[in-house]
Design a protein around this motif. Structure first.
Motif, PDB file in Angstrom:
ATOM      1  N   PHE A  65      -5.848 -10.683  10.985  1.00 35.82           N
ATOM      2  CA  PHE A  65      -5.401  -9.768   9.931  1.00 35.82           C
ATOM      3  C   PHE A  65      -6.596  -9.086   9.273  1.00 35.82           C
ATOM      4  CE2 PHE A  65      -1.185 -11.048  10.462  1.00 35.82           C
ATOM      5  CZ  PHE A  65      -0.342 -10.462   9.528  1.00 35.82           C
ATOM      6  N   VAL A  66      -7.616  -9.859   8.965  1.00 34.24           N
ATOM      7  CA  VAL A  66      -8.799  -9.279   8.325  1.00 34.24           C
ATOM      8  C   VAL A  66      -9.443  -8.245   9.241  1.00 34.24           C
ATOM      9  CG1 VAL A  66     -11.084  -9.750   7.375  1.00 34.24           C
ATOM     10  CG2 VAL A  66      -9.200 -11.339   6.924  1.00 34.24           C
ATOM     11  N   GLU A  67      -9.544  -8.553  10.527  1.00 38.95           N
ATOM     12  CA  GLU A  67     -10.121  -7.601  11.480  1.00 38.95           C
ATOM     13  C   GLU A  67      -9.318  -6.302  11.511  1.00 38.95           C
ATOM     14  OE1 GLU A  67     -10.539  -9.365  15.358  1.00 38.95           O
ATOM     15  OE2 GLU A  67     -11.365 -11.210  14.522  1.00 38.95           O
ATOM     16  N   LEU A  68      -8.003  -6.411  11.511  1.00 37.82           N
ATOM     17  CA  LEU A  68      -7.151  -5.224  11.588  1.00 37.82           C
ATOM     18  C   LEU A  68      -7.223  -4.380  10.320  1.00 37.82           C
ATOM     19  CD1 LEU A  68      -4.041  -6.818  13.320  1.00 37.82           C
ATOM     20  CD2 LEU A  68      -5.352  -4.894  14.222  1.00 37.82           C
ATOM     21  N   TYR A  69      -7.205  -5.033   9.167  1.00 36.44           N
ATOM     22  CA  TYR A  69      -7.147  -4.287   7.912  1.00 36.44           C
ATOM     23  C   TYR A  69      -8.518  -3.860   7.397  1.00 36.44           C
ATOM     24  CZ  TYR A  69      -2.154  -5.148   7.318  1.00 36.44           C
ATOM     25  OH  TYR A  69      -0.795  -5.154   7.479  1.00 36.44           O
ATOM     26  N   TRP A  70      -9.577  -4.474   7.884  1.00 37.36           N
ATOM     27  CA  TRP A  70     -10.916  -4.122   7.416  1.00 37.36           C
ATOM     28  C   TRP A  70     -11.188  -2.633   7.630  1.00 37.36           C
ATOM     29  CZ3 TRP A  70     -14.586  -6.602   4.654  1.00 37.36           C
ATOM     30  CH2 TRP A  70     -15.863  -6.030   4.609  1.00 37.36           C
ATOM     31  N   LYS A  71     -10.860  -2.142   8.787  1.00 39.63           N
ATOM     32  CA  LYS A  71     -11.121  -0.738   9.098  1.00 39.63           C
ATOM     33  C   LYS A  71     -10.275   0.197   8.239  1.00 39.63           C
ATOM     34  CE  LYS A  71     -11.069   2.601  12.870  1.00 39.63           C
ATOM     35  NZ  LYS A  71     -12.263   3.267  12.345  1.00 39.63           N
ATOM     36  N   GLN A  72      -9.090  -0.259   7.841  1.00 33.41           N
ATOM     37  CA  GLN A  72      -8.167   0.609   7.113  1.00 33.41           C
ATOM     38  C   GLN A  72      -8.333   0.530   5.597  1.00 33.41           C
ATOM     39  OE1 GLN A  72      -4.119   0.335   8.586  1.00 33.41           O
ATOM     40  NE2 GLN A  72      -4.813  -0.434  10.548  1.00 33.41           N
ATOM     41  N   ALA A  73      -9.235  -0.321   5.131  1.00 32.07           N
ATOM     42  CA  ALA A  73      -9.418  -0.507   3.689  1.00 32.07           C
ATOM     43  C   ALA A  73     -10.516   0.387   3.132  1.00 32.07           C
ATOM     44  CB  ALA A  73      -9.727  -1.972   3.384  1.00 32.07           C
ATOM     45  N   VAL A  74     -10.696   1.541   3.753  1.00 29.79           N
ATOM     46  CA  VAL A  74     -11.609   2.567   3.249  1.00 29.79           C
ATOM     47  C   VAL A  74     -10.822   3.870   3.164  1.00 29.79           C
ATOM     48  CG1 VAL A  74     -13.713   1.517   4.142  1.00 29.79           C
ATOM     49  CG2 VAL A  74     -12.410   3.071   5.590  1.00 29.79           C
ATOM     50  N   PRO A  75     -11.285   4.820   2.365  1.00 29.79           N
ATOM     51  CA  PRO A  75     -10.534   6.072   2.229  1.00 29.79           C
ATOM     52  C   PRO A  75     -10.426   6.831   3.546  1.00 29.79           C
ATOM     53  CG  PRO A  75     -12.111   5.831   0.437  1.00 29.79           C
ATOM     54  CD  PRO A  75     -12.429   4.753   1.436  1.00 29.79           C
ATOM     55  N   TYR A  76      -9.231   7.322   3.814  1.00 28.76           N
ATOM     56  CA  TYR A  76      -9.000   8.225   4.937  1.00 28.76           C
ATOM     57  C   TYR A  76      -9.301   9.637   4.446  1.00 28.76           C
ATOM     58  CZ  TYR A  76      -6.469  11.016   8.400  1.00 28.76           C
ATOM     59  OH  TYR A  76      -6.128  11.936   9.360  1.00 28.76           O
ATOM     60  N   VAL A  77     -10.297  10.262   5.045  1.00 28.42           N
ATOM     61  CA  VAL A  77     -10.698  11.610   4.632  1.00 28.42           C
ATOM     62  C   VAL A  77      -9.909  12.612   5.467  1.00 28.42           C
ATOM     63  CG1 VAL A  77     -12.609  13.231   4.406  1.00 28.42           C
ATOM     64  CG2 VAL A  77     -12.990  10.779   4.024  1.00 28.42           C
ATOM     65  N   PHE A  78      -9.070  13.423   4.789  1.00 27.10           N
ATOM     66  CA  PHE A  78      -8.170  14.298   5.536  1.00 27.10           C
ATOM     67  C   PHE A  78      -8.494  15.776   5.403  1.00 27.10           C
ATOM     68  CE2 PHE A  78      -6.249  12.826   1.582  1.00 27.10           C
ATOM     69  CZ  PHE A  78      -6.003  14.005   0.904  1.00 27.10           C
ATOM     70  N   ASN A  79      -9.430  16.127   4.558  1.00 25.02           N
ATOM     71  CA  ASN A  79      -9.962  17.494   4.549  1.00 25.02           C
ATOM     72  C   ASN A  79     -11.296  17.460   3.817  1.00 25.02           C
ATOM     73  OD1 ASN A  79      -9.417  17.619   1.723  1.00 25.02           O
ATOM     74  ND2 ASN A  79      -7.319  18.285   2.155  1.00 25.02           N
ATOM     75  N   ASP A  80     -11.827  18.603   3.483  1.00 27.10           N
ATOM     76  CA  ASP A  80     -13.164  18.639   2.884  1.00 27.10           C
ATOM     77  C   ASP A  80     -13.222  17.953   1.527  1.00 27.10           C
ATOM     78  OD1 ASP A  80     -14.093  19.979   5.049  1.00 27.10           O
ATOM     79  OD2 ASP A  80     -13.843  21.978   4.174  1.00 27.10           O
ATOM     80  N   GLU A  81     -12.088  17.861   0.846  1.00 28.29           N
ATOM     81  CA  GLU A  81     -12.105  17.312  -0.504  1.00 28.29           C
ATOM     82  C   GLU A  81     -11.236  16.065  -0.670  1.00 28.29           C
ATOM     83  OE1 GLU A  81     -10.918  20.410  -3.099  1.00 28.29           O
ATOM     84  OE2 GLU A  81     -12.624  21.713  -2.653  1.00 28.29           O
ATOM     85  N   GLY A  82     -10.137  15.990   0.057  1.00 28.00           N
ATOM     86  CA  GLY A  82      -9.179  14.921  -0.183  1.00 28.00           C
ATOM     87  C   GLY A  82      -9.479  13.642   0.572  1.00 28.00           C
TER      88      GLY A  82
END
Length: 335
Positions: A65-82
């Motif tokens: 679980f930690v391995e799977l969620y570690w990558k997803q626990a950072v902001p997803y950058v979806f454009n230049d600002e968001g």
């Protein structure tokens, strides 16, 4: 009880039951997807191609679980600002993700967190408790009724026990289960009321959620350049910077989880030709010998980049992959 391999009909029924859970089960968070993926990977790493049951520690599942969620626990950058940390739960953020978000502010990689044994052990125990209380309890609940074809809750006390034949089926259908779970996981993230207004139909969620970042692989390449003396692992020819790529020796398409010992450096030609194929036994033996000889260096240099470095686990995955290849007549790349 005799060690009976499930028949083709029983295997098909198992796969249909997995599909039933994903289609008809209720999902208040992404934990159930993570649980199915974790069980599939653990069946490969700790199991065998037999019809017996498989006993796991809850901490084994928690680490996945930690391995799977570690990558997803950072902001997803979806454009230049968001940017947005993806919500993994109906309502407020999932507890496991919140804890990992906190730890990511202290530890720059999962490898560094693992080295802090006291904090790591506490995290794994906390996650194990959550996994036992929530997704394990409710995964097999369909329309309010327990449909226990993977495990029986009353048999899962201090340890988690997969029913006979389940381990075999998880190993047999691992690639299908991974793909189904990842697609449903992504669908859940897109439809989540918190995420939906922002994500809409933005691309690249799959890459962000499940694949290693380009920066991570570039850092791995720098390590492998030294280990391989800047020669291609497969053809042994010298390589120039910019003409090589990090290759997953056991193809990502077969086992989509990064382990440090699985990485090799290949020139662009060999990397392209090998693609998603298994390499020949000659290369398998060379890869195993490399891992034996350079195990300590790989552990020291690649683990701090955020990848799990466990030689025995990588070799166990390879054993499974080549058995699958032989049984299903996969094409083999001979170089």
């Amino acid at each position: 009880m005799p060690d009976l391999i499930p028949t083709a009909q029983e295997q098909l029924k198992f796969l249909k039951n997995i599909q039933l859970i994903l289609q008809s089960g209720s999902f208040s968070s992404t934990y159930k997807f993570a649980l199915l993926i974790s069980l599939s990977r653990l069946a490969i790493e700790k199991g065998e191609d037999t019809g017996t049951g498989l006993t796991l520690e809850y901490t084994d599942i928690a680490e996945k679980f930690v391995e799977l969620y570690w990558k997803q626990a950072v902001p997803y950058v979806f454009n230049d600002e968001g940017q947005l940390i993806l919500n993994q739960n109906n309502g407020k953020q999932a507890a496991i993700v919140n804890r990992i978000i906190e730890l990511r502010q202290i530890y720059s990689s999962l490898g560094l967190l693992r080295r802090d044994s006291l904090i790591w052990l506490k995290l794994v125990k906390d996650v194990a408790r959550t996994v036992k209380d929530m997704p394990i309890r409710y995964l097999q609940n369909i329309n309010g009724q327990n449909f226990e074809f993977l495990y029986q809750l009353d048999q899962c006390g201090k340890q988690f026990i997969l029913l006979p034949q389940v381990m075999f089926c998880l190993r047999q259908f691992s690639e299908i289960i991974e793909e189904l779970c990842q697609k449903r996981w992504i669908d859940y993230i897109r439809k989540n009321s918190t995420n939906a207004p922002i994500l809409n139909q933005l691309p690249n969620l799959e890459q962000f959620m499940f694949e290693p970042s380009r920066n991570q692989l570039n850092a791995v390449a720098n390590v492998l350049v030294e280990l391989q003396e800047c020669k291609c692992f497969y053809c042994n020819k010298p390589m120039k910077k910019g003409t090589y790529a990090v290759d997953h020796f056991i193809p990502w398409s077969m086992y989509p989880s990064d382990t440090g010992h699985n990485f090799v450096l290949a020139d662009s030609s060999c990397n392209s030709k090998k693609s998603n194929l298994l390499a020949s036994d000659e290369f398998l033996h060379k890869w195993q010998e490399r891992n034996e000889e350079q195990d300590l260096i790989i552990v020291d240099r690649i683990s701090i980049l955020g990848f799990l470095t466990d030689k025995d686990r990588s070799h166990k995955v390879a054993e499974w992959a080549y058995a699958q290849g032989k049984e299903n007549n996969y094409a083999i790349w001979h170089g």
